[in-house]
Scaffold this motif. Structure first.
Motif, PDB file in Angstrom:
ATOM      1  N   TYR A   1      50.845 -58.463   9.629  1.00  0.00           N
ATOM      2  CA  TYR A   1      51.949 -58.670   8.696  1.00  0.00           C
ATOM      3  C   TYR A   1      51.617 -58.205   7.277  1.00  0.00           C
ATOM      4  N   LEU A   2      50.644 -57.332   7.129  1.00  0.00           N
ATOM      5  CA  LEU A   2      50.479 -56.684   5.834  1.00  0.00           C
ATOM      6  C   LEU A   2      51.662 -55.764   5.575  1.00  0.00           C
ATOM      7  N   GLN A   3      52.276 -55.294   6.664  1.00  0.00           N
ATOM      8  CA  GLN A   3      53.532 -54.558   6.575  1.00  0.00           C
ATOM      9  C   GLN A   3      54.579 -55.296   7.417  1.00  0.00           C
ATOM     10  N   PRO A   4      55.523 -55.988   6.778  1.00  0.00           N
ATOM     11  CA  PRO A   4      56.573 -56.660   7.552  1.00  0.00           C
ATOM     12  C   PRO A   4      57.432 -55.634   8.287  1.00  0.00           C
ATOM     13  N   PRO A   5      57.632 -55.809   9.588  1.00  0.00           N
ATOM     14  CA  PRO A   5      58.480 -54.877  10.326  1.00  0.00           C
ATOM     15  C   PRO A   5      59.953 -55.086  10.003  1.00  0.00           C
ATOM     16  N   THR A   6      60.716 -54.021  10.102  1.00  0.00           N
ATOM     17  CA  THR A   6      62.160 -54.104   9.923  1.00  0.00           C
ATOM     18  C   THR A   6      62.825 -54.674  11.158  1.00  0.00           C
ATOM     19  N   SER A   7      62.262 -54.351  12.328  1.00  0.00           N
ATOM     20  CA  SER A   7      62.734 -54.919  13.591  1.00  0.00           C
ATOM     21  C   SER A   7      61.566 -54.990  14.549  1.00  0.00           C
ATOM     22  N   GLY A   8      61.713 -55.835  15.573  1.00  0.00           N
ATOM     23  CA  GLY A   8      60.674 -55.965  16.572  1.00  0.00           C
ATOM     24  C   GLY A   8      59.956 -57.302  16.503  1.00  0.00           C
ATOM     25  N   THR A   9      59.072 -57.508  17.480  1.00  0.00           N
ATOM     26  CA  THR A   9      58.302 -58.748  17.563  1.00  0.00           C
ATOM     27  C   THR A   9      56.849 -58.443  17.899  1.00  0.00           C
ATOM     28  N   LEU A  10      55.973 -59.378  17.546  1.00  0.00           N
ATOM     29  CA  LEU A  10      54.572 -59.308  17.921  1.00  0.00           C
ATOM     30  C   LEU A  10      54.188 -60.641  18.545  1.00  0.00           C
TER      31      LEU A  10
ATOM     32  N   ASN B   1      48.600 -63.881  22.375  1.00  0.00           N
ATOM     33  CA  ASN B   1      48.308 -64.902  23.384  1.00  0.00           C
ATOM     34  C   ASN B   1      49.567 -65.618  23.867  1.00  0.00           C
ATOM     35  N   GLY B   2      50.638 -64.850  24.045  1.00  0.00           N
ATOM     36  CA  GLY B   2      51.864 -65.406  24.579  1.00  0.00           C
ATOM     37  C   GLY B   2      52.766 -66.094  23.576  1.00  0.00           C
ATOM     38  N   GLU B   3      52.347 -66.157  22.317  1.00  0.00           N
ATOM     39  CA  GLU B   3      53.138 -66.819  21.279  1.00  0.00           C
ATOM     40  C   GLU B   3      53.671 -65.781  20.296  1.00  0.00           C
ATOM     41  N   VAL B   4      54.980 -65.830  20.037  1.00  0.00           N
ATOM     42  CA  VAL B   4      55.577 -64.902  19.073  1.00  0.00           C
ATOM     43  C   VAL B   4      55.119 -65.306  17.669  1.00  0.00           C
ATOM     44  N   VAL B   5      54.364 -64.421  17.019  1.00  0.00           N
ATOM     45  CA  VAL B   5      53.827 -64.722  15.692  1.00  0.00           C
ATOM     46  C   VAL B   5      54.488 -63.893  14.602  1.00  0.00           C
ATOM     47  N   VAL B   6      55.107 -62.779  14.990  1.00  0.00           N
ATOM     48  CA  VAL B   6      55.847 -61.953  14.040  1.00  0.00           C
ATOM     49  C   VAL B   6      57.202 -61.647  14.655  1.00  0.00           C
ATOM     50  N   ASN B   7      58.247 -61.988  13.926  1.00  0.00           N
ATOM     51  CA  ASN B   7      59.616 -61.697  14.352  1.00  0.00           C
ATOM     52  C   ASN B   7      60.344 -61.150  13.149  1.00  0.00           C
ATOM     53  N   ALA B   8      60.830 -59.931  13.268  1.00  0.00           N
ATOM     54  CA  ALA B   8      61.427 -59.260  12.115  1.00  0.00           C
ATOM     55  C   ALA B   8      62.603 -60.041  11.527  1.00  0.00           C
ATOM     56  N   GLY B   9      63.186 -60.931  12.321  1.00  0.00           N
ATOM     57  CA  GLY B   9      64.319 -61.705  11.821  1.00  0.00           C
ATOM     58  C   GLY B   9      63.921 -62.982  11.109  1.00  0.00           C
ATOM     59  N   LYS B  10      62.618 -63.255  11.019  1.00  0.00           N
ATOM     60  CA  LYS B  10      62.156 -64.515  10.433  1.00  0.00           C
ATOM     61  C   LYS B  10      60.907 -64.278   9.590  1.00  0.00           C
ATOM     62  N   THR B  11      60.927 -64.734   8.350  1.00  0.00           N
ATOM     63  CA  THR B  11      59.766 -64.592   7.467  1.00  0.00           C
ATOM     64  C   THR B  11      58.760 -65.688   7.774  1.00  0.00           C
ATOM     65  N   PRO B  12      57.522 -65.345   8.102  1.00  0.00           N
ATOM     66  CA  PRO B  12      56.527 -66.378   8.423  1.00  0.00           C
ATOM     67  C   PRO B  12      56.136 -67.175   7.184  1.00  0.00           C
ATOM     68  N   THR B  13      55.754 -68.428   7.387  1.00  0.00           N
ATOM     69  CA  THR B  13      55.281 -69.265   6.290  1.00  0.00           C
ATOM     70  C   THR B  13      53.865 -68.836   5.911  1.00  0.00           C
ATOM     71  N   ASN B  14      53.394 -69.291   4.765  1.00  0.00           N
ATOM     72  CA  ASN B  14      52.025 -68.986   4.342  1.00  0.00           C
ATOM     73  C   ASN B  14      51.015 -69.515   5.359  1.00  0.00           C
ATOM     74  N   SER B  15      51.314 -70.683   5.929  1.00  0.00           N
ATOM     75  CA  SER B  15      50.433 -71.260   6.939  1.00  0.00           C
ATOM     76  C   SER B  15      50.392 -70.388   8.185  1.00  0.00           C
ATOM     77  N   ASP B  16      51.552 -69.864   8.587  1.00  0.00           N
ATOM     78  CA  ASP B  16      51.609 -68.979   9.755  1.00  0.00           C
ATOM     79  C   ASP B  16      50.817 -67.696   9.505  1.00  0.00           C
ATOM     80  N   LEU B  17      50.935 -67.150   8.296  1.00  0.00           N
ATOM     81  CA  LEU B  17      50.215 -65.925   7.970  1.00  0.00           C
ATOM     82  C   LEU B  17      48.704 -66.150   7.984  1.00  0.00           C
ATOM     83  N   LEU B  18      48.280 -67.284   7.465  1.00  0.00           N
ATOM     84  CA  LEU B  18      46.851 -67.589   7.446  1.00  0.00           C
ATOM     85  C   LEU B  18      46.307 -67.676   8.865  1.00  0.00           C
TER      86      LEU B  18
END
Length: 274
Positions: free
Chosen positions: A76-85, A88-105
């Motif tokens: 997430y150094l580069q936020p995607p415009t669309s797509g997901t990451l 380990n089976g957990e969605v951690v990056v979703n272009a439709g949702k800004t992650p919290t600072n805790s999530d980024l850490l």
């Protein structure tokens, strides 16, 4: 099993997954339909990439093809415009949702990264640079952090440079210190963005040797690189990108020696004919 060129042969793939650093079918990271736009300019276009645990994927392609931008989406150094990451089976990056600072850490603890530039603190020694990441990000005690830092400096062949500041180290040594700093957070996967591009061949060789050791130890890695020999001999798969798209993806010998796509053929003909 690998052939004499270091390439896993198709008939032995299942056997290799059991023996080569614990690689198997477990997907560690899965990027789906990843796109990045800057205004009206789309630089990454609907790229998919699944990376198995213990696998090394090299990304090659011409300058401006979106390789580094795509790589930076993984932490997430580069936020995607669309797509997901998914990790380990957990969605951690979703272009439709800004992650919290805790999530980024949490994400950046799982995914370490080394850049073209070394980004070391010039006023700190090599060991202090590695200590700092552990104390600030993981909450390790200074004593435990120091023990881990010295262990990692020994691993990258720089134990003797522990008390040396970056300015008194070569470029290759600084990059190896940066790799040790990233490893100090005990990541599950490492990202490398052209780690030897700023180095002359001799110093670059030192860095590539450390990366080979990491690959042999079973570290999951995505490497954006122009080092074709490294990509062929170390990577499990190579993805060729051009014009923001994933044009070709396959085993190293197939992509580099028998590419299917015309755009891949054109790029590699220029690379190998130089």
């Amino acid at each position: 099993m690998k052939n004499r060129n270091g390439v896993v042969t198709p008939l032995k793939r299942a056997e290799a997954e059991v023996t080569a650093g614990g690689k198997g079918e477990t997907v560690l990271a899965d990027a789906k339909a990843m796109s990045v736009s800057f205004g009206n300019l789309e630089v990454v276009k609907q790229v998919d990439l699944s990376v198995r645990k213990g696998e090394v994927v090299a990304i090659i392609g011409p300058s401006g093809s979106g390789k580094s931008t795509f790589l930076r989406c993984f932490n997430y150094l580069q936020p995607p415009t669309s797509g997901t990451l998914t990790i380990n089976g957990e969605v951690v990056v979703n272009a439709g949702k800004t992650p919290t600072n805790s999530d980024l850490l949490k994400l950046r603890r799982k995914i370490g990264m080394c850049f073209q530039s070394f980004n070391l603190f010039p006023h700190l020694t090599a060991v202090e640079n590695i200590d700092l990441a552990q104390v600030s990000a993981l909450g390790r005690s200074k004593r435990d952090a120091r023990a881990r830092s010295m262990e990692l400096l020994k691993r990258v062949g720089l134990e003797s440079k522990a008390d040396t500041k970056p300015a008194r180290c070569s470029g290759g040594q600084q990059q190896r210190i940066a790799i040790a700093r990233a490893l100090a957070l005990d990541p599950e996967m490492m990202l490398f963005d052209e780690p030897t591009s700023a180095l002359d061949p001799e110093l670059g060789h030192e860095v590539l040797a450390v990366m080979r050791e990491l690959a042999n130890s079973g570290m999951t890695m995505i490497v954006v690189t122009h080092e074709m020999r490294f990509a062929e001999n170390v990577a499990d798969r190579i993805m060729f990108m051009a014009d923001g798209k994933a044009v070709e993806l396959g085993e190293p010998r197939q992509v580099l020696r028998s590419p299917v796509n015309e755009r891949t053929q054109k790029f590699l003909s220029m690379v190998f004919d130089r």
